[in-house]
Design an enzyme around this catalytic site. Structure first.
Site, PDB file in Angstrom:
ATOM      1  N   SER A 288      -2.144  -2.636   6.423  1.00 58.60           N
ATOM      2  CA  SER A 288      -3.098  -1.851   7.205  1.00 58.60           C
ATOM      3  C   SER A 288      -3.307  -2.513   8.560  1.00 58.60           C
ATOM      4  O   SER A 288      -2.910  -3.668   8.778  1.00 58.60           O
ATOM      5  CB  SER A 288      -4.436  -1.758   6.467  1.00 58.60           C
ATOM      6  OG  SER A 288      -5.041  -3.051   6.400  1.00 58.60           O
TER       7      SER A 288
ATOM      8  N   GLY B 272      -3.072  -9.876  -6.521  1.00 58.19           N
ATOM      9  CA  GLY B 272      -4.211  -8.982  -6.647  1.00 58.19           C
ATOM     10  C   GLY B 272      -3.712  -7.618  -7.082  1.00 58.19           C
ATOM     11  O   GLY B 272      -2.619  -7.496  -7.656  1.00 58.19           O
TER      12      GLY B 272
ATOM     13  N   GLY C 214       0.848  -1.187   0.000  1.00 60.10           N
ATOM     14  CA  GLY C 214       0.000   0.000   0.000  1.00 60.10           C
ATOM     15  C   GLY C 214       0.880   1.233   0.000  1.00 60.10           C
ATOM     16  O   GLY C 214       2.075   1.164  -0.337  1.00 60.10           O
TER      17      GLY C 214
ATOM     18  N   HIS D  61       3.365   1.968  12.294  1.00 62.82           N
ATOM     19  CA  HIS D  61       2.245   2.403  13.121  1.00 62.82           C
ATOM     20  C   HIS D  61       2.081   1.349  14.202  1.00 62.82           C
ATOM     21  O   HIS D  61       2.134   0.151  13.921  1.00 62.82           O
ATOM     22  CB  HIS D  61       0.974   2.531  12.280  1.00 62.82           C
ATOM     23  CG  HIS D  61      -0.238   2.970  13.054  1.00 62.82           C
ATOM     24  ND1 HIS D  61      -0.200   4.030  13.944  1.00 62.82           N
ATOM     25  CD2 HIS D  61      -1.516   2.496  13.081  1.00 62.82           C
ATOM     26  CE1 HIS D  61      -1.405   4.203  14.466  1.00 62.82           C
ATOM     27  NE2 HIS D  61      -2.214   3.276  13.971  1.00 62.82           N
TER      28      HIS D  61
END
Length: 231
Positions: A107, A72, A48, A132
């Protein structure tokens, strides 16, 4: 194994009575970063915004980096960016197995879903890297609990993944916060800084996983994406 071969030049500043430790590019120039991670395979898990930006910057800076992602749209984007299947583009499981440094840049939801895929490959002495800290800080809910015999660290660029890439291409870079959560090898700081400046950071500010998460949830998700939009 890594060797503690460099002296560290941590600078301390006082902001409103609070002392902050900062490292800058002159403390970890690129040749020094490459030396720290010489012959160390890095896998960026996820492609991402952050995964794409950080992986491309590391590749451009001459590090041994691969991408791990499911087939994908993200896989197709990686192919377009020049990553090659079975050379430096692999499944999540294979990329984690091959790497000594695992940059876990999915994510929050993706990290939860893929945790049991990567966990068996986080063997002794490896490094697990986040940008994160949500999954680790709220591990009572996410179940993301790293093994005790690896290094665990955070480098959180102060901007979107696209900005990490565009500022790198401009030659300016972007600042980041960093944290060492586990220092099993005793060399986690050197590795953390090599990765931070390897992805093009300008300055690295010390924090904790908890502070990074709270500042992100409050400043970005509540204020920038909530309060301001609502107002």
């Amino acid at each position: 194994m890594f060797r503690p071969i460099f002296k560290r030049g941590i600078h301390t500043i006082n902001v409103g009575g609070i002392k902050e430790n900062i490292l800058q590019r002159t403390d970890y120039p690129l040749n020094k970063c490459r030396k720290i991670l010489e012959n160390v395979p890095i896998s960026v898990i996820g492609y991402g915004p952050q995964g794409c930006g950080q992986a491309l910057n590391l590749r451009d800076n001459g590090f041994d980096v691969s991408v791990g992602v499911r087939k994908g749209p993200s896989w197709d984007k990686a192919l377009e960016d020049g990553w090659e299947e079975n050379k430096n583009l692999f499944s999540v499981s294979d990329a984690t197995e091959k790497a000594n440094v695992v940059q876990y840049l999915l994510s929050d939801v993706g990290q939860i879903k893929q945790w049991n895929t990567i966990l068996p490959h986080l063997t002794e002495g490896k490094t697990l890297y986040f940008s994160h800290g949500f999954g680790l800080v709220f591990n009572d809910k996410t179940k993301i609990v790293p093994p005790s015999n690896i290094d665990v660290m955070l480098v959180a660029p102060k901007g979107a993944g696209a900005t990490v890439r565009t500022q790198f291409l401009k030659g300016t870079g972007i600042n980041a916060s960093y944290s060492i959560h586990q220092n099993f090898t005793g060399e986690a700081l050197d590795k953390c800084m090599a990765l931070a400046f390897g992805i093009g950071c300008g300055h690295a500010f010390e924090t904790t996983f908890e502070k990074e998460v709270l500042s992100d949830l409050t400043g970005e998700r509540c204020v920038l994406m909530g309060l301001i939009q609502g107002a």
